[in-house]
Design a protein around this motif. Structure first.
Motif, mmCIF file in Angstrom:
data_model
loop_
_atom_site.group_PDB
_atom_site.id
_atom_site.type_symbol
_atom_site.label_atom_id
_atom_site.label_comp_id
_atom_site.label_asym_id
_atom_site.label_seq_id
_atom_site.Cartn_x
_atom_site.Cartn_y
_atom_site.Cartn_z
ATOM 1 N N PRO A 149 0.814 -1.210 0.000
ATOM 2 C CA PRO A 149 0.000 0.000 0.000
ATOM 3 C C PRO A 149 0.851 1.265 0.000
ATOM 4 C CG PRO A 149 -0.344 -1.278 2.026
ATOM 5 C CD PRO A 149 0.644 -1.995 1.205
ATOM 6 N N GLU A 150 0.319 2.304 -0.637
ATOM 7 C CA GLU A 150 0.999 3.597 -0.658
ATOM 8 C C GLU A 150 0.970 4.219 0.734
ATOM 9 O OE1 GLU A 150 -0.620 6.260 -3.547
ATOM 10 O OE2 GLU A 150 -0.259 4.885 -5.205
ATOM 11 N N ALA A 151 1.869 5.161 0.961
ATOM 12 C CA ALA A 151 1.896 5.875 2.247
ATOM 13 C C ALA A 151 0.560 6.585 2.456
ATOM 14 C CB ALA A 151 3.038 6.875 2.262
ATOM 15 N N GLY A 152 -0.007 6.420 3.635
ATOM 16 C CA GLY A 152 -1.292 7.044 3.963
ATOM 17 C C GLY A 152 -2.499 6.188 3.646
ATOM 18 N N ALA A 153 -2.294 4.990 3.096
ATOM 19 C CA ALA A 153 -3.413 4.108 2.739
ATOM 20 C C ALA A 153 -3.984 3.440 3.990
ATOM 21 C CB ALA A 153 -2.959 3.048 1.748
ATOM 22 N N VAL A 154 -5.304 3.362 4.034
ATOM 23 C CA VAL A 154 -6.018 2.665 5.109
ATOM 24 C C VAL A 154 -7.038 1.744 4.448
ATOM 25 C CG1 VAL A 154 -7.545 2.901 7.106
ATOM 26 C CG2 VAL A 154 -5.784 4.615 6.679
ATOM 27 N N MET A 155 -6.981 0.443 4.797
ATOM 28 C CA MET A 155 -7.925 -0.534 4.255
ATOM 29 C C MET A 155 -8.494 -1.373 5.390
ATOM 30 S SD MET A 155 -6.029 -1.967 0.845
ATOM 31 C CE MET A 155 -4.351 -1.950 1.459
ATOM 32 N N LYS A 156 -9.789 -1.675 5.288
ATOM 33 C CA LYS A 156 -10.443 -2.554 6.260
ATOM 34 C C LYS A 156 -11.193 -3.629 5.494
ATOM 35 C CE LYS A 156 -10.839 0.589 10.060
ATOM 36 N NZ LYS A 156 -11.268 0.508 11.408
ATOM 37 N N LEU A 157 -10.931 -4.873 5.872
ATOM 38 C CA LEU A 157 -11.633 -6.010 5.291
ATOM 39 C C LEU A 157 -12.581 -6.545 6.361
ATOM 40 C CD1 LEU A 157 -11.853 -7.904 2.803
ATOM 41 C CD2 LEU A 157 -10.249 -9.400 3.985
ATOM 42 N N VAL A 158 -13.864 -6.429 6.099
ATOM 43 C CA VAL A 158 -14.894 -6.836 7.058
ATOM 44 C C VAL A 158 -15.507 -8.142 6.565
ATOM 45 C CG1 VAL A 158 -16.995 -6.115 8.241
ATOM 46 C CG2 VAL A 158 -15.351 -4.399 7.487
ATOM 47 N N THR A 159 -15.537 -9.155 7.435
ATOM 48 C CA THR A 159 -16.034 -10.476 7.060
ATOM 49 C C THR A 159 -17.211 -10.858 7.943
ATOM 50 O OG1 THR A 159 -13.793 -11.106 6.428
ATOM 51 C CG2 THR A 159 -15.372 -12.886 6.719
ATOM 52 N N TRP A 160 -18.288 -11.333 7.290
ATOM 53 C CA TRP A 160 -19.488 -11.794 7.975
ATOM 54 C C TRP A 160 -19.785 -13.222 7.551
ATOM 55 C CZ3 TRP A 160 -19.470 -7.180 5.221
ATOM 56 C CH2 TRP A 160 -19.726 -6.010 5.929
ATOM 57 N N ARG A 161 -20.478 -13.955 8.402
ATOM 58 C CA ARG A 161 -21.096 -15.216 7.974
ATOM 59 C C ARG A 161 -22.331 -14.813 7.190
ATOM 60 N NH1 ARG A 161 -18.126 -18.921 9.542
ATOM 61 N NH2 ARG A 161 -17.504 -19.377 11.655
ATOM 62 N N TYR A 162 -22.683 -15.602 6.201
ATOM 63 C CA TYR A 162 -23.924 -15.313 5.495
ATOM 64 C C TYR A 162 -24.959 -16.383 5.779
ATOM 65 C CZ TYR A 162 -22.312 -18.376 1.635
ATOM 66 O OH TYR A 162 -21.864 -19.417 0.877
ATOM 67 N N HIS A 163 -26.209 -16.004 5.625
ATOM 68 C CA HIS A 163 -27.347 -16.874 5.924
ATOM 69 C C HIS A 163 -28.382 -16.719 4.821
ATOM 70 C CE1 HIS A 163 -25.721 -17.437 9.931
ATOM 71 N NE2 HIS A 163 -25.578 -16.132 10.002
ATOM 72 N N ASP A 164 -29.256 -17.691 4.727
ATOM 73 C CA ASP A 164 -30.356 -17.581 3.773
ATOM 74 C C ASP A 164 -31.240 -16.409 4.154
ATOM 75 O OD1 ASP A 164 -29.555 -19.776 2.313
ATOM 76 O OD2 ASP A 164 -30.749 -21.176 3.509
ATOM 77 N N ASN A 165 -31.668 -15.692 3.146
ATOM 78 C CA ASN A 165 -32.565 -14.567 3.359
ATOM 79 C C ASN A 165 -33.989 -15.115 3.483
ATOM 80 O OD1 ASN A 165 -34.115 -12.248 3.279
ATOM 81 N ND2 ASN A 165 -32.906 -11.283 1.673
ATOM 82 N N PRO A 166 -34.640 -14.908 4.629
ATOM 83 C CA PRO A 166 -35.987 -15.465 4.801
ATOM 84 C C PRO A 166 -37.032 -14.797 3.909
ATOM 85 C CG PRO A 166 -35.397 -14.110 6.682
ATOM 86 C CD PRO A 166 -34.186 -14.195 5.813
ATOM 87 N N GLN A 167 -36.712 -13.647 3.340
ATOM 88 C CA GLN A 167 -37.685 -12.929 2.514
ATOM 89 C C GLN A 167 -37.598 -13.293 1.033
ATOM 90 O OE1 GLN A 167 -36.941 -8.848 3.435
ATOM 91 N NE2 GLN A 167 -37.960 -8.970 5.406
#
Length: 147
Positions: free
Chosen positions: A73-91
Motif C-alpha cells: 500500500p501507498e503511504a497514507g493508505a487505510v484498508m479494512k476487510l470486514v467479514t461476515w457469515r452469510y445466511h439464507d434470506n428469509p424474505q
C-alpha cells in the motif's frame, strides 16, 4: 361530519390491518451493520466453503494502490476487510444476507511507509494470521468498476 367519521374509520382499519408479523426465523442470530466511516467501498468476495462474505473498504490512497496493482500500500493508505457469515434470506428464496460479524482486519501504511496489520476476531478458535500473507491478500483485491 359523516365523511370525517368515515375517513377516520377507514384510516383506523388501514393502520391496524398492516401490523407486523412476528416471525422468529432469525434463530437467535444477530445481524451487525458495519459503519465504514470515511472509508469507501472498494471490492467484495465470497467464500462458499466457510460460508462467509467480505467487503473491502479504503481511503483514496488505498484505492490508488489497488488500481496500480502495486505489491504494498501507498503511504497514507487505510484498508479494512470486514467479514461476515452469510445466511439464507428469509424474505427471498435463494438469496443470502450478512449475519454475525466474523472479523475486521485493518492494513494501514503511515506517511513514512511503515505498514501495520491488525485483526479483531469474533471467533473463539481464531489463530493469529501471518501478517505478510494477509497484506498480500489485501493487495490482491481489484477495485470494482462502477459506471
Amino acid at each position: 361530519m359523516k365523511n370525517a367519521i368515515l375517513i377516520l374509520m377507514v384510516s383506523l382499519v388501514a393502520l391496524t390491518s398492516c401490523g407486523k408479523e412476528n416471525n422468529d426465523t432469525d434463530n437467535g442470530l444477530k445481524r451487525v451493520v458495519f459503519d465504514p466511516g470515511h472509508l469507501k467501498f472498494i471490492s467484495n468476495s465470497l467464500n462458499p466453503k466457510k460460508e462467509t462474505m467480505s467487503a473491502l473498504y479504503g481511503n483514496t490512497k488505498a484505492l490508488e494502490s489497488l488500481s496500480k496493482e502495486s505489491k504494498s500500500p501507498e503511504a497514507g493508505a487505510v484498508m479494512k476487510l470486514v467479514t461476515w457469515r452469510y445466511h439464507d434470506n428469509p424474505q427471498y428464496i435463494g438469496g443470502t444476507i450478512t449475519g454475525e460479524l466474523v472479523s475486521i482486519e485493518t492494513v494501514q501504511a503511515d506517511q513514512s511507509g511503515n505498514i501495520s496489520y491488525n485483526v479483531k476476531n469474533n471467533l473463539p478458535e481464531s489463530s493469529s494470521p501471518d501478517k505478510e500473507e494477509r497484506i498480500q491478500y489485501f493487495m490482491s483485491y481489484r477495485p470494482v468498476s462502477r459506471p
